[in-house]
Design a protein around this motif. Structure first.
Motif, PDB file in Angstrom:
ATOM      1  N   ARG A  94      16.890  -0.617  -8.306  1.00  0.00           N
ATOM      2  CA  ARG A  94      16.720  -2.098  -7.807  1.00  0.00           C
ATOM      3  C   ARG A  94      15.235  -2.475  -8.017  1.00  0.00           C
ATOM      4  O   ARG A  94      14.408  -1.746  -8.262  1.00  0.00           O
ATOM      5  N   PRO A  95      15.198  -3.566  -7.912  1.00  0.00           N
ATOM      6  CA  PRO A  95      13.805  -4.302  -8.204  1.00  0.00           C
ATOM      7  C   PRO A  95      12.766  -3.804  -6.943  1.00  0.00           C
ATOM      8  O   PRO A  95      13.042  -3.475  -6.113  1.00  0.00           O
ATOM      9  N   TYR A  96      11.526  -4.001  -7.617  1.00  0.00           N
ATOM     10  CA  TYR A  96      10.466  -3.647  -6.664  1.00  0.00           C
ATOM     11  C   TYR A  96      10.343  -4.357  -5.364  1.00  0.00           C
ATOM     12  O   TYR A  96      10.592  -5.672  -5.695  1.00  0.00           O
ATOM     13  N   ASP A  97      10.215  -3.772  -4.155  1.00  0.00           N
ATOM     14  CA  ASP A  97      10.061  -4.353  -2.856  1.00  0.00           C
ATOM     15  C   ASP A  97       8.577  -4.438  -2.458  1.00  0.00           C
ATOM     16  O   ASP A  97       8.388  -3.063  -1.854  1.00  0.00           O
ATOM     17  N   ARG A  98       7.761  -5.565  -2.423  1.00  0.00           N
ATOM     18  CA  ARG A  98       6.579  -5.095  -1.929  1.00  0.00           C
ATOM     19  C   ARG A  98       6.503  -4.912  -0.442  1.00  0.00           C
ATOM     20  O   ARG A  98       5.481  -4.294   0.135  1.00  0.00           O
ATOM     21  N   ALA A  99       7.551  -5.271   0.285  1.00  0.00           N
ATOM     22  CA  ALA A  99       7.612  -4.883   1.887  1.00  0.00           C
ATOM     23  C   ALA A  99       7.878  -3.176   2.056  1.00  0.00           C
ATOM     24  O   ALA A  99       7.442  -2.761   2.922  1.00  0.00           O
ATOM     25  N   ALA A 100       8.348  -2.517   1.009  1.00  0.00           N
ATOM     26  CA  ALA A 100       8.590  -1.141   1.237  1.00  0.00           C
ATOM     27  C   ALA A 100       7.338  -0.399   0.925  1.00  0.00           C
ATOM     28  O   ALA A 100       7.161  -0.460  -0.124  1.00  0.00           O
ATOM     29  N   GLU A 101       7.392   0.711   1.817  1.00  0.00           N
ATOM     30  CA  GLU A 101       6.345   1.626   1.233  1.00  0.00           C
ATOM     31  C   GLU A 101       6.754   2.601   0.286  1.00  0.00           C
ATOM     32  O   GLU A 101       5.815   2.979  -0.430  1.00  0.00           O
ATOM     33  N   THR A 102       7.948   3.179   0.339  1.00  0.00           N
ATOM     34  CA  THR A 102       8.471   4.022  -0.707  1.00  0.00           C
ATOM     35  C   THR A 102       9.796   3.478  -1.025  1.00  0.00           C
ATOM     36  O   THR A 102      10.461   2.693  -0.327  1.00  0.00           O
TER      37      THR A 102
END
Length: 109
Positions: A94-102
């Motif tokens: 999935r695309p990169y998620d800035r909100a996710a730590e990992t």
């Protein structure tokens, strides 16, 4: 009837057993792939010996894995076995998620 205390599941039995999140995710994916291998063997009416030969392994190893001995097999090996048994395995990133730590390892239905 007496009230029996219980704890709600997180949705991952391995996490509920106390495994670290990454280990619990990996074990959950492996167990799903192993169940699918077992289901495919039944659907195709194969013996374990026939299935093992198709998978390029021996029957005792396949038997151990089907009984839950996951430490001896990797996700990519399980995917290869499914391919050998005629199943298609899809892996999506999935695309990169800035909100996710990992990121997460998940098994889609």
């Amino acid at each position: 009837m007496k009230n029996v205390p219980y704890e709600s599941s997180s949705g991952n039995v391995f996490a509920d057993m106390g495994f670290a999140p990454a280990a619990a995710a990996e074990l959950s994916v492996k167990s799903t792939l192993i169940m699918t291998i077992g289901d495919t063997i039944k659907e195709r009416s194969l013996t374990q010996q026939e299935a093992a030969q198709l998978c390029g392994t021996d029957q005792p190893t396949l038997s151990k894995v089907l009984r839950g001995r996951m430490e001896s097999v990797t996700i990519d090996k399980l995917a290869a076995w499914l391919n050998a048994l005629g199943r298609t395995v899809e892996i999506r990133v999935r695309p990169y998620d800035r909100a996710a730590e990992t990121g997460q390892l998940v098994m889609a239905p």
